[in-house]
Design a protein around this motif. Sequence first.
Motif, mmCIF file in Angstrom:
data_model
loop_
_atom_site.group_PDB
_atom_site.id
_atom_site.type_symbol
_atom_site.label_atom_id
_atom_site.label_comp_id
_atom_site.label_asym_id
_atom_site.label_seq_id
_atom_site.Cartn_x
_atom_site.Cartn_y
_atom_site.Cartn_z
ATOM 1 N N GLU A 1 39.151 37.222 43.792
ATOM 2 C CA GLU A 1 38.286 36.715 42.960
ATOM 3 C C GLU A 1 38.282 37.429 41.492
ATOM 4 O O GLU A 1 38.669 38.047 41.338
ATOM 5 N N ASP B 1 38.611 29.143 41.249
ATOM 6 C CA ASP B 1 37.660 29.304 40.027
ATOM 7 C C ASP B 1 38.787 29.239 39.337
ATOM 8 O O ASP B 1 39.849 29.130 39.503
ATOM 9 N N ALA C 1 39.794 30.179 34.922
ATOM 10 C CA ALA C 1 39.878 31.019 33.647
ATOM 11 C C ALA C 1 40.536 30.929 32.566
ATOM 12 O O ALA C 1 42.154 31.253 33.394
ATOM 13 N N LYS D 1 37.322 38.553 30.274
ATOM 14 C CA LYS D 1 38.353 37.917 30.323
ATOM 15 C C LYS D 1 39.085 39.203 29.341
ATOM 16 O O LYS D 1 39.997 38.868 28.863
ATOM 17 N N ARG E 1 34.002 39.460 36.749
ATOM 18 C CA ARG E 1 33.184 38.624 36.737
ATOM 19 C C ARG E 1 31.734 39.730 36.460
ATOM 20 O O ARG E 1 31.716 40.717 36.364
ATOM 21 N N ASN E 2 31.201 39.890 35.109
ATOM 22 C CA ASN E 2 29.895 40.916 34.949
ATOM 23 C C ASN E 2 28.632 40.466 35.781
ATOM 24 O O ASN E 2 28.299 39.277 36.268
ATOM 25 N N GLY F 1 27.329 36.934 35.610
ATOM 26 C CA GLY F 1 28.483 35.660 36.269
ATOM 27 C C GLY F 1 29.576 36.029 35.512
ATOM 28 O O GLY F 1 30.069 35.008 35.336
ATOM 29 N N LYS F 2 29.542 36.382 33.776
ATOM 30 C CA LYS F 2 29.862 35.476 33.417
ATOM 31 C C LYS F 2 31.943 36.283 33.479
ATOM 32 O O LYS F 2 31.967 37.625 33.465
ATOM 33 N N LEU F 3 32.866 35.984 33.060
ATOM 34 C CA LEU F 3 34.005 36.373 33.233
ATOM 35 C C LEU F 3 34.542 37.202 31.798
ATOM 36 O O LEU F 3 33.900 37.267 31.170
#
Length: 581
Positions: free
Chosen positions: A557, A500, A502, A568, A560-561, A564-566
């Motif tokens: 991991e 994964d 970001a 940041k 994320r919310n 599923g949104k990162l």
Amino acid sequence: MKAEAGTESARGAGGESARGAGGESARGAGGVTRAAVPAPWVARLTADGAPFAVRDGVYASGPRTLREFVEAVWAYGDRVFLVSEDARMTYREFFDAACGLARRLVGEYGLRPGDRAVIALRNHPEWQVAFWAAQLAGLVAVPLNAWWTEDEFGYALDDCAPRVLLVDGERLPRVRAWARRHAVPGIVFHGDGPEEGFAPYVPDTDPYLGPPDVEVTPEQDATIVYTSGTTGRPKGAVATHLAQAGAAVNPRYFAAAAALARGEVPGTGPAPVSLTTFPFFHVAAFTSFYAVMAAGGTLVMMRKWDAGRALELIREHRVTHYAGVPTTALQLLEEARRAGDGLESLTLLSTGGAPAPPGIVAGLTERYGERIEPRNGYGLTETCGGVLSHVGAEYRAHPGGAGRPSPVTEVRIEAPDADGVGELQLRGQSLIRGYWGDEDATRAAFTDDGWFRTGDLARIDGDGRVAIVDRLTDMVIRGGENVYCVEVERVLQEHPGVADAAVLGLPHPVLGEEVAAVVRLRPDRGAEVDAEALRSHVAARLAAFKVPARILVQRAELPRNPTGKLLKRELRERFTAGDGR
């Protein structure tokens, strides 16, 4: 860049709008429209019969096509237009060369209006010859990012399907394979010799033949300029001749307004000598060279940015205007301070392509007083250049603002919050008509009544100035270049040891922002992966400015919310705490 200014106020549901050259307040559904308050001199420029009067949403007396715009510069004759490290070109020499290349494209290559002509060169004088030859021939000029890799070029070439490639010798290896696969011919500038499918550029400067006899209308497409979207894939922003003609007049209006604000008569000073450091494929450069050409000025070029060399050029050519991203402007001012250079010839320092830190104005004023005028603004690829301008005393008083719109640009804030902050939306002459071959992206970018969704959060201050607050889009602006996080994330995730990734932007004192990444490694394949290996992986696939400067490698991991949104913001705090190499 971003655009602005308008002809009449309009409010969408829950929004507020402001008119560029004045306007009226009006109450619409959801709230009060707050119109821009015009400065007292605006009417002198935009009233009926004035140079920048607006009729039916466009400049009434401005050019309708880029061919019409460039044909007028022939009258500047033997004035010097282009200055490079090793050559000078007058307006007449430039225009004759552009006409000659246009005749070749139409005659020898059989191109017709609407055909695409890709332009991929450094900032050579021939870039200008190639671009304007395309306009004189009625072709759609497609200037591509000269820093792209072969794969990045290949994607754009597949998308726009050009019928000719106008490239320099450095770009040739990156487009050669594509050209051979698709049997598309090309012309090479500054090449080493003949090459299969590519002919060398041979100037044809016959002064008596003029441009080819083709019809160019305002509704025809003039340019496709590629920009990335939230999907990370480049999108071709398509502008008509009428839109680009409006973009060519906008900087003339802003210059005239600035002169009146200083108590001067517009157009009475010497022609500008501009050191323009934007790469010509960047939309910010269009605003700069349109302004220089309209005034019969001189465009001084650099092959590669170097602050010390920039000071030498300013002294050598008596440069009056500097134009570049905030990064290079800061470096120029620091080099001038170190060298004790008074920048005696400079009268304007203009930045664009990225948000300008307020410190630029403070530093400029502290060292040079009010002799050098600061200028900034707002524009987008989708607005064909700058449509908001912030200049002089007003810029010094409000260094965090973005300025006021041009007369042919409307601005509004959609769904403002309690502080008046909402999405900035724009409408007007210089906006694109849509994205090349992508109806879904075009529909998503525009409202049903024609407002362009910028993806930027902004507010309109009480006297009509626009202030940009933040970006809705997930993008990093590094030294004036847009880096879309999802594109870099996708490349990182292609590494076999990455589970994964970001990508985000971090503040940088010179670049404005730098690219950073947090990467989660695969438990079974990430043992030998480190930050340097990941940088090398990205560098092999994307342009250098997109490679993360700082990478935090972990096995946990990513936050994320529930959807599923990162998250940041949490990742950014880790870098603030000192993590990441």
